[in-house]
Design a protein around this motif. Structure first.
Motif, PDB file in Angstrom:
ATOM      1  N   VAL A   1       0.679  -1.012   0.166  1.00  0.00           N
ATOM      2  CA  VAL A   1      -0.158   0.272  -0.270  1.00  0.00           C
ATOM      3  C   VAL A   1       0.697   1.104   0.232  1.00  0.00           C
ATOM      4  O   VAL A   1       2.245   0.733   0.225  1.00  0.00           O
ATOM      5  N   SER A   2       0.604   2.220  -0.272  1.00  0.00           N
ATOM      6  CA  SER A   2       1.085   3.351   0.011  1.00  0.00           C
ATOM      7  C   SER A   2       0.487   4.951   0.041  1.00  0.00           C
ATOM      8  O   SER A   2      -1.006   5.143   0.062  1.00  0.00           O
ATOM      9  N   ASN A   3       0.401   5.104   0.745  1.00  0.00           N
ATOM     10  CA  ASN A   3       0.220   6.768   1.673  1.00  0.00           C
ATOM     11  C   ASN A   3      -0.652   6.482   2.300  1.00  0.00           C
ATOM     12  O   ASN A   3      -1.243   7.232   2.620  1.00  0.00           O
ATOM     13  N   PHE A   4      -0.736   5.599   3.337  1.00  0.00           N
ATOM     14  CA  PHE A   4      -1.370   4.849   4.220  1.00  0.00           C
ATOM     15  C   PHE A   4      -1.120   5.198   5.632  1.00  0.00           C
ATOM     16  O   PHE A   4       0.145   5.284   6.230  1.00  0.00           O
ATOM     17  N   GLU A   5      -1.998   5.869   6.217  1.00  0.00           N
ATOM     18  CA  GLU A   5      -1.863   6.216   7.371  1.00  0.00           C
ATOM     19  C   GLU A   5      -2.329   4.896   8.280  1.00  0.00           C
ATOM     20  O   GLU A   5      -3.354   4.383   7.631  1.00  0.00           O
ATOM     21  N   PRO A   6      -1.971   4.958   9.068  1.00  0.00           N
ATOM     22  CA  PRO A   6      -1.975   3.495  10.235  1.00  0.00           C
ATOM     23  C   PRO A   6      -3.882   3.826  10.447  1.00  0.00           C
ATOM     24  O   PRO A   6      -4.646   1.957  10.794  1.00  0.00           O
ATOM     25  N   ARG A   7      -4.580   3.825  10.154  1.00  0.00           N
ATOM     26  CA  ARG A   7      -6.209   3.572  10.160  1.00  0.00           C
ATOM     27  C   ARG A   7      -6.210   2.695   8.895  1.00  0.00           C
ATOM     28  O   ARG A   7      -7.334   1.611   9.145  1.00  0.00           O
ATOM     29  N   HIS A   8      -5.617   3.065   7.453  1.00  0.00           N
ATOM     30  CA  HIS A   8      -6.032   2.849   6.648  1.00  0.00           C
ATOM     31  C   HIS A   8      -5.080   1.285   7.148  1.00  0.00           C
ATOM     32  O   HIS A   8      -5.324  -0.086   6.617  1.00  0.00           O
ATOM     33  N   LEU A   9      -4.396   1.343   7.940  1.00  0.00           N
ATOM     34  CA  LEU A   9      -3.587   0.006   7.709  1.00  0.00           C
ATOM     35  C   LEU A   9      -4.227  -0.870   8.220  1.00  0.00           C
ATOM     36  O   LEU A   9      -3.739  -2.411   8.102  1.00  0.00           O
TER      37      LEU A   9
END
Length: 268
Positions: free
Chosen positions: A130-138
């Motif tokens: 993934v790219s440009n993910f913040e912790p919530r997206h991760l």
């Protein structure tokens, strides 16, 4: 040891959009020793990257090749179709790493990531990123994915050291891949980096990339087009930073982004 541990410095190809120059830079990098090549559907150069790989005197299986699915192709079926197009342009049966370029626009976690799982199961991609993910997206991605999450590619450089995302990656067993590792040339005017470079008889880019090499679990993918710059960046492996150097560089972190816009994940 994972694949990216063997390729701590890669070649970025963003804005490397002259066809012959792009192919030549990829070929040059591989023949100098690079093995990690990064592109994206949105860079409009996959065909040229593939040509450079084919022309290099390096077997395909030794190249760690990554591309990214564009934000307008993240619906489930579009992921499958656009990845098939990417493989055709790149001239390969598989990519080593496929990223979600941004969690924006047509991104739907369930639909998008289920397509990535399909491609992984089919052997068309060796790793999911993934790219440009913040912790919530991760967090969400890790809950949905059946395949292991291999990497999160984000902007990272001495002015944006991404401590939270690096700690998250260490806790959950994936890599951080740094784009714009030279802050789009902003580091070239930094007096601290200049001082460290003089100390080591090196260049500022070499010192900056050596800083990445001194970090755990981080890979940097600086863009370079000329043989001179490609070769010079590789010289980072010869720079051995000490603890004083690392402490001085750590103090440069100020949360400055080169890539920032209203719809970016960190602004939502």
């Amino acid at each position: 040891m994972s694949a990216l541990d063997l390729h701590r410095l890669g070649l970025g190809t963003w804005q490397n959009d002259d066809p012959d120059q792009c192919a030549a830079s990829v070929r040059t990098a591989l023949e100098l020793g690079y093995r990690n090549i990064d592109t994206a559907q949105g860079y409009d150069n996959e065909e040229d990257v593939g040509r450079g790989i084919a022309e290099a005197d390096v077997p395909r299986e030794e190249v760690f090749l990554a591309t990214k699915v564009d934000t307008d192709s993240l619906a489930h079926d579009d992921v499958l179709d656009s990845t098939a197009e990417s493989l055709d342009k790149l001239g390969t049966d598989y990519v080593d790493l496929l990223y979600v370029h941004w969690p924006t626009n047509t991104y739907d976690a369930e639909g998008t990531l289920s397509a990535f799982d399909e491609l992984y199961d089919q052997g068309k991609i060796r790793h999911v990123g993934v790219s440009n993910f913040e912790p919530r997206h991760l967090d969400e991605a890790r809950e949905i994915l059946e395949a292991p999450l291999f990497a999160n590619q984000v902007e990272m450089h001495p002015y944006l050291q991404q401590t939270e995302l690096r700690e998250y990656a260490a806790d959950h067993g994936h890599h951080v891949v740094a784009y714009s590792p030279l802050a789009r040339t902003k580091v070239l005017d930094d007096p601290v980096l200049e001082d460290v470079a003089e100390k080591h008889d090196a260049t500022i880019p070499q010192v900056t990339l050596a800083w990445f090499l001194a970090l755990d679990n981080v890979t940097a993918i600086p863009k370079a087009t000329s043989e001179e710059h490609i070769r010079a960046n590789w010289g980072a492996y010869d720079v051995d930073l000490d603890e004083e150097d690392l402490d001085r560089i750590a103090e440069l972190d100020r949360g400055h982004r080169e890539v920032d816009f209203e719809g970016a994940p960190w602004n939502q």
